[in-house]
Design a protein around this motif. Structure first.
Motif, short mmCIF file in Angstrom:
data_model
loop_
_atom_site.label_atom_id
_atom_site.label_comp_id
_atom_site.label_asym_id
_atom_site.label_seq_id
_atom_site.Cartn_x
_atom_site.Cartn_y
_atom_site.Cartn_z
N GLN A 17 5.19 37.69 34.01
CA GLN A 17 5.94 38.81 34.89
C GLN A 17 7.18 38.38 35.27
O GLN A 17 8.02 39.19 35.44
N GLY A 18 7.34 36.98 35.61
CA GLY A 18 8.81 36.78 35.90
C GLY A 18 9.50 36.59 34.62
O GLY A 18 10.95 36.99 34.83
N LEU A 19 9.21 36.19 33.41
CA LEU A 19 10.13 36.37 32.52
C LEU A 19 10.45 37.89 32.27
O LEU A 19 11.81 38.39 31.69
N LEU A 20 9.72 38.91 32.49
CA LEU A 20 9.84 40.20 32.06
C LEU A 20 10.82 40.83 33.22
O LEU A 20 11.52 41.54 32.85
N TYR A 21 10.81 40.34 34.47
CA TYR A 21 11.63 40.80 35.65
C TYR A 21 13.03 40.42 35.10
O TYR A 21 13.97 41.06 35.20
N HIS A 22 13.19 39.00 34.79
CA HIS A 22 14.56 38.38 34.60
C HIS A 22 15.27 39.18 33.23
O HIS A 22 16.50 39.32 33.25
N ASN A 23 14.30 39.72 32.39
CA ASN A 23 14.96 40.38 31.23
C ASN A 23 15.35 41.66 31.71
O ASN A 23 16.47 42.05 31.04
N LEU A 24 14.55 42.33 32.28
CA LEU A 24 15.05 43.71 32.74
C LEU A 24 16.00 43.62 33.62
O LEU A 24 16.86 44.53 33.67
N TYR A 25 16.42 42.59 34.41
CA TYR A 25 17.32 42.41 35.65
C TYR A 25 18.91 42.28 34.85
O TYR A 25 19.88 42.74 35.39
N ALA A 26 18.73 41.49 33.83
CA ALA A 26 19.83 41.15 33.08
C ALA A 26 19.79 41.27 31.54
O ALA A 26 19.78 40.19 30.86
N PRO A 27 19.44 42.54 30.87
CA PRO A 27 19.23 42.49 29.73
C PRO A 27 20.22 42.17 28.66
O PRO A 27 19.93 41.67 27.73
N GLU A 28 21.45 42.11 29.06
CA GLU A 28 22.45 41.95 28.04
C GLU A 28 22.78 40.45 28.31
O GLU A 28 23.74 39.89 27.49
N SER A 29 22.17 39.31 29.03
CA SER A 29 22.40 38.10 28.96
C SER A 29 21.71 37.05 28.11
O SER A 29 21.99 36.02 28.22
N ALA A 30 20.92 37.75 27.21
CA ALA A 30 20.27 36.81 26.26
C ALA A 30 19.22 35.79 26.91
O ALA A 30 18.84 34.87 26.47
N VAL A 31 18.95 36.19 28.26
CA VAL A 31 17.91 35.42 29.07
C VAL A 31 16.56 35.36 28.52
O VAL A 31 16.18 36.37 28.24
N TYR A 32 15.95 34.30 28.33
CA TYR A 32 14.59 34.03 27.56
C TYR A 32 14.59 34.73 26.27
O TYR A 32 13.68 34.87 25.58
N PHE A 33 15.64 34.75 25.44
CA PHE A 33 15.78 34.76 24.01
C PHE A 33 16.04 33.60 23.45
O PHE A 33 16.62 32.73 23.68
N GLU A 34 14.67 33.42 22.64
CA GLU A 34 14.71 32.05 22.06
C GLU A 34 15.20 31.96 20.44
O GLU A 34 14.91 33.14 19.79
#
Length: 596
Positions: A17-34
């Motif tokens: 849930q947390g990972l999804l939230y942060h991905n939707l909040y900043a989709p352009e940031s590559a956050v949690y892209f591995e």
């Protein structure tokens, strides 16, 4: 997607849930892209390699999972019966060798920018690039929603085992593993009421995240950077022996070093940082072989007594985290709500990640490059091996590269010197390099000078303005003030403050970010005869409200971008950037000395 391709539907874990939230909040940031990229020899059997990857995708429901959230009360994950792994081929065999590193860096960056469409499975892809000299570059990209580090190692082990079997014309024989759904069901049986009691008690009275206080205003440029440092093999061996001897873990030694640094930098003896826990429940049979994302990020509150012995404090920290393991399943979002930190303010701004999964699989890959990014401003990663690897990922808009380099070096010094400092009280634990110590104790401390007994700071500034009016006194970013300008602006503000009733024994609150106006304001208050009360604009509104109510200042100095965040107060609020035309009409002469 047709309904006949849906195998299962269930809830997300708290970390998902947390990972999804942060991905939707900043989709352009590559956050949690591995991203994991490595070189392979020209003897690689491409057909068998591709079949091995698809075989592993077919085996595990989590690798065929997508996510949906729109028009739903809560997000859900859907397991597809079939999901074909996208595999891309590139031919760089004619690329000059000296250009390969730059070309690979650009390719990896572009791959991260592509991201993933979270509603389409699988959330992973493979690139096979033909290099000169019959070599290959393999790049596997995946979203953290699917896998944690331990599961990545298990997945790669299955891929390589399948590849060896298929290459020899055999059927892969892999161990049976419990599906990720079993973990989701286990989570649903946990006692959140007991967890709430634990976290409320643990975090009671903690109201604001711990900051390093080396943060800077947002600057243009790259949005993420990483610095790496290795401890020597001898130092790593000594740390491991130290941990065994005193029945703590290497993880605790790393966390202890970070906690001490965070306390020294912040100036706080009561601090909170985040820690990543494995999250795999031992009561779930086969937990060690399950594939999915099990880790969780939790707050660690550390209170430091200056007189406590370092060893005793480390053992207390170890015991504290043994207790914490009972509540590893706790959702971080709910922990936030159970704390006294206001909603919308993070519990912590730095996390410590100790990679405790099997690393042998990674070590077998040539020239491996790994990209990982969290949503936290500062992430400290410790990777145990023959030489302990320390990695700090950070946001360059907030932290200067040189400051992080110094921080990483101090972390190394703290760890390497820990054995010799176990009997020292915390106040005496050292983390300075010899050059830094010389600068602080010898160069910067060579300040002996005659000082008039009746002089005050503001009168010394006045005297310097007479001696060297055109000398630069203040530099902040692109702004400069000479001594004459600094003194004149402070005088104008001092006269205005007196017109507002500021007099001896009266307080003026100063709620300003670091700036030239901050220094002007402090000098003006002294010139007007008052006493200043510093208020950090980053404090929660509740803390500012308490300080203002308790101190009862006559005036609050602030600026427009901060004023709207101030709580209601009976004091006069002077917004400097709005009121300066009025202030500028005041005299530039030095005010008469204030008298009680």
């Amino acid at each position: 997607m047709g309904h006949d391709n849906i195998q299962d539907i269930y809830k997300l874990s708290p970390i998902q849930q947390g990972l999804l939230y942060h991905n939707l909040y900043a989709p352009e940031s590559a956050v949690y892209f591995e991203q994991f990229s490595w070189s392979a020899p020209g003897s690689l059997n491409i057909e068998a390699f591709e079949r091995a990857w698809q075989h592993v995708v077919n085996r595990h429901p989590i690798l065929r999972t997508s996510f949906f959230w729109e028009d739903l009360d809560e997000p859900l994950q859907l397991v597809h019966r079939r999901a074909t792994l996208p595999i891309e081929h590139h031919d760089w065999s004619g690329c000059p060798p000296e250009e390969l590193p730059q070309r690979l860096a650009e390719f990896l960056r572009a791959d991260r920018q592509r991201g993933f469409e979270l509603t389409e499975a699988p959330l992973m892809r493979l690139s096979i690039t033909h290099l000169p000299d019959e070599q290959y570059q393999i790049t596997w990209s995946y979203h953290h929603l699917l896998l944690d580090g331990w599961s990545v190692a298990l997945t790669l082990e299955e891929v390589f085992a399948s590849y060896e079997a298929l290459r020899q014309g055999q059927t892969p024989r892999l161990p049976n593993r419990r599906p990720y759904r079993d973990y989701i069901q286990w989570l649903g049986r946990q006692d959140l009421f007991a967890a709430e009691d634990f976290w409320r008690e643990t975090l009671r009275g903690f109201v604001a995240p711990t900051r390093l206080r080396i943060e800077r205003e947002s600057a243009a440029g790259e949005d993420y950077a990483v610095q790496v440092l290795y401890l020597s093999q001898a130092a790593t061996t000594a740390l491991q022996a130290l941990a065994r001897q005193h029945r703590v873990t290497l993880n605790i030694l790393v966390q202890g070093a970070w906690a001490l640094l965070l306390s020294r930098y912040s100036g706080d003896s009561d601090i909170v940082y985040g820690v990543t826990v494995a999250g795999r429940p031992t009561e779930l049979t086969g937990f060690e072989g399950m594939i999915g994302v099990f880790i969780n990020t939790l707050p660690v509150r550390v209170q430091l007594r200056p007189d406590q012995r370092l060893l005793d404090w480390l053992q207390d920290l170890n015991a504290q985290q043994v207790e914490l393991r009972q509540y590893e399943y706790s959702p971080l979002g709910q922990i936030q709500g159970w704390s006294d930190v206001p909603r919308g303010t993070p519990l912590f701004e730095s996390i410590v990640v100790f990679e405790n999964y099997p690393v042998e699989t990674f070590g077998r890959q040539g020239n491996a490059q790994v990209f990982q990014r969290t949503n936290y401003p500062l992430t400290i990663v410790a990777e145990p091996s023959a030489e302990l690897r320390l990695r700090i990922g950070y946001e360059p808009q907030r932290y200067d590269h040189a400051a992080i380099e110094r921080l990483l070096e101090q972390l190394r010094i703290m760890l390497e010197g820990m054995a010799e400092q176990l009997d020292r009280p915390l106040r005496d634990v050292d983390f300075l390099a010899e050059a830094e110590r010389h600068t602080l104790l010898v160069e910067w401390n060579a300040t002996a000078a005659d000082y008039p007994q009746d002089a005050c700071l503001h009168t010394l500034i006045e005297q310097q303005a007479q001696r060297t009016p055109d000398a630069v006194a203040v530099v902040f970013e692109a702004q400069q003030l000479t001594y004459a300008q600094l003194n004149a602006r402070a005088n104008q503000l001092a006269h205005h403050l007196r017109s507002l009733g500021v007099a001896p024994e009266q307080r003026v609150a100063v709620c300003l970010p670091r700036s030239a106006d901050l220094l002007v304001g402090l000098l003006a208050i002294l010139k007007a005869g008052g006493a200043y009360l510093p208020l950090d604009p980053a404090y929660p509104k509740s803390r500012l409200d308490f300080m203002l109510s308790d101190a009862a200042p006559v005036v609050v100095l602030t600026e427009a971008r901060v004023a709207d965040r101030l709580p209601a107060t009976t004091a006069q609020v002077l917004v400097l950037d709005r009121a300066w035309p009025t202030i500028a009409a005041c005299a530039t002469s030095n005010p008469d000395a204030a008298r009680a």
